[in-house]
Design an enzyme around this catalytic site. Structure first.
Site, PDB file in Angstrom:
ATOM      1  N   GLN A  98      -4.328 -16.145  16.372  1.00  0.00           N
ATOM      2  CA  GLN A  98      -4.487 -14.828  15.765  1.00  0.00           C
ATOM      3  C   GLN A  98      -5.751 -14.808  14.898  1.00  0.00           C
ATOM      4  OE1 GLN A  98      -2.107 -12.100  12.614  1.00  0.00           O
ATOM      5  NE2 GLN A  98      -0.886 -12.774  14.350  1.00  0.00           N
ATOM      6  N   GLY A 152      -2.249  -1.459  11.884  1.00  0.00           N
ATOM      7  CA  GLY A 152      -1.379  -1.060  10.795  1.00  0.00           C
ATOM      8  C   GLY A 152      -1.503   0.432  10.600  1.00  0.00           C
ATOM      9  N   TYR A 169       2.956 -11.959   3.016  1.00  0.00           N
ATOM     10  CA  TYR A 169       2.634 -10.553   2.808  1.00  0.00           C
ATOM     11  C   TYR A 169       3.526  -9.974   1.709  1.00  0.00           C
ATOM     12  CZ  TYR A 169       0.179 -10.824   7.334  1.00  0.00           C
ATOM     13  OH  TYR A 169      -0.656 -11.187   8.362  1.00  0.00           O
ATOM     14  N   ALA A 210     -12.189  -3.335  12.081  1.00  0.00           N
ATOM     15  CA  ALA A 210     -13.028  -3.853  10.990  1.00  0.00           C
ATOM     16  C   ALA A 210     -12.619  -3.231   9.662  1.00  0.00           C
ATOM     17  CB  ALA A 210     -14.504  -3.612  11.278  1.00  0.00           C
ATOM     18  N   TRP A 252      -6.561  -9.480  14.822  1.00  0.00           N
ATOM     19  CA  TRP A 252      -6.342  -8.615  13.663  1.00  0.00           C
ATOM     20  C   TRP A 252      -7.653  -7.945  13.251  1.00  0.00           C
ATOM     21  CZ3 TRP A 252      -8.598  -9.798   8.812  1.00  0.00           C
ATOM     22  CH2 TRP A 252      -9.038 -11.116   8.618  1.00  0.00           C
ATOM     23  N   SER A 253      -7.507  -6.834  12.585  1.00  0.00           N
ATOM     24  CA  SER A 253      -8.629  -6.003  12.138  1.00  0.00           C
ATOM     25  C   SER A 253      -9.531  -5.561  13.290  1.00  0.00           C
ATOM     26  CB  SER A 253      -9.455  -6.727  11.071  1.00  0.00           C
ATOM     27  OG  SER A 253     -10.269  -5.815  10.360  1.00  0.00           O
ATOM     28  N   SER A 288      -3.159 -19.217  13.779  1.00  0.00           N
ATOM     29  CA  SER A 288      -4.057 -18.140  13.358  1.00  0.00           C
ATOM     30  C   SER A 288      -5.345 -18.732  12.811  1.00  0.00           C
ATOM     31  CB  SER A 288      -3.381 -17.282  12.279  1.00  0.00           C
ATOM     32  OG  SER A 288      -4.251 -16.265  11.815  1.00  0.00           O
ATOM     33  N   GLN A 298       0.811  -1.214   0.000  1.00  0.00           N
ATOM     34  CA  GLN A 298       0.000   0.000   0.000  1.00  0.00           C
ATOM     35  C   GLN A 298       0.845   1.264   0.000  1.00  0.00           C
ATOM     36  OE1 GLN A 298      -2.421   0.440   3.470  1.00  0.00           O
ATOM     37  NE2 GLN A 298      -3.867   1.847   2.504  1.00  0.00           N
TER      38      GLN A 298
END
Length: 337
Positions: free
Chosen positions: A178, A286, A55, A210, A206-207, A153, A28
């Site tokens: 995870q 992140g 990743y 959302a 994670w997230s 995870s 990104q």
């Protein structure tokens, strides 16, 4: 600064806000910006960093290594993962076979420029490899000193129980899971969390925002903001679509006055909410810009009062996914290659 929590039933502490580089590094944002963001995380007191070989098809690990160059190794907690296809994606470049796990740890250590990782995680459950083979490979990696702890995870409660039992037989600890977890996505609460509490396994979630929806920047009936995650296929646009419904976005807007009353921003409220769960050791965050971390780290150490938690539940009534069946739908039944 950021508080620390123990990871599972171990003496290992991690920063309760952990920096993850899933959709940012080598994807990104440009490398210089990614490195600046890691330095901002360090300045904010984050010492725990989570990545994975998959990743950006291994490039994210290399960017993280560059960003952490010169830091005191003993003062960092570095996590990575193995499972998904990497490289040319041949028949053994995927899954949790002994071959792929051992190739994976050697590749990750080379890219991260490390002698060991603090936590090595099975990125998903592999239905095509005997669990005994997978856990034996992890045991060997721990004995060789290439990973200090082992986690997983998105495993189901039953998979955690089986993996934990085998780990104990083989002389090491399974300390973490995870999963995805947020105010809107609570599928782990019914079975995974109770099993984990019983087994001494923590969640590294994670997230927690959302995919950014809980920031409140997406408005019902309005175009998505230019440059946001919802517009960028490289930054998780497909993952965010499940939340991009008008009823969900309308409910999220009802959280804004609750955050204001608590003296928090929307991102801080979202991260503080997952950290209220005592089984959560860390929330993965992140950032595409360093200044984003200055806001989110302020969620560390925040206590949300019972009345506020109840008001959040009322605001989101009808749009929360808390069906435990969702934990059985994450790991592919067959390998992708």
């Amino acid at each position: 600064m950021v508080n620390y929590r123990y990871l599972g039933n171990s003496g290992f502490k991690v920063s309760e806000i952990t920096y993850g580089n899933w959709v940012t590094h080598a994807s990104q944002v440009e490398n210089d910006a990614a490195i600046a963001t890691v330095h901002a995380a360090l300045d904010a007191g984050i010492t725990t960093f989570d990545t994975a070989d998959t990743y950006a098809n291994t490039a994210a690990e290399e960017v993280l290594a560059e960003a952490l160059k010169g830091q005191r190794r003993e003062g960092l907690e570095i996590f990575t993962k193995v499972y998904f296809p990497i490289g040319p994606m041949g028949p053994n470049d995927h899954g949790l076979s002994r071959k792929h796990i051992l190739d994976g740890i050697h590749g990750s250590l080379r890219r991260l420029n490390l002698d060991y990782v603090d936590l090595y995680q099975a990125h998903r459950y592999d239905y095509e490899t005997p669990l005994e083979e997978t856990m034996q490979a992890f045991a060997d990696i721990v004995r060789q000193g290439k990973a200090l702890y082992i986690g997983v995870s998105e495993w189901t409660a039953e998979q955690l129980r089986e993996g934990h039992a085998l780990a104990r037989q083989l002389g090491f600890q399974l300390v973490s899971n995870q999963p995805q977890y947020s105010m809107l996505h609570r599928v782990i609460e019914g079975k995974v969390v109770p099993a984990s509490e019983e087994l001494g396994i923590s969640q590294i979630v994670w997230s927690p925002m959302a995919q950014g929806v809980l920031s409140g920047k997406y408005l019902p009936g309005q175009p998505v903001p230019e440059g946001s995650r919802a517009t960028d296929e490289k930054s998780g646009a497909t993952f965010i679509q499940r939340f991009m419904k008008d009823d969900v976005l309308t409910a999220v807007q009802r959280l804004k006055p609750l955050a204001e009353q608590a003296g928090l921003t929307m991102p801080q409220l979202a991260i503080a909410w997952v950290l209220q769960n005592p089984n959560v050791a860390a929330a993965l965050v992140g950032a595409s810009r360093p200044e984003q971390l200055a806001d989110t780290v302020k969620a560390s150490g925040v206590t949300l009062e019972p009345d506020l938690l109840a008001a959040i539940d009322d605001a989101l009534a009808g749009v929360v996914n808390d069906d435990p069946a969702g934990t059985y739908e994450v790991s592919p039944q067959t390998r992708l290659v």
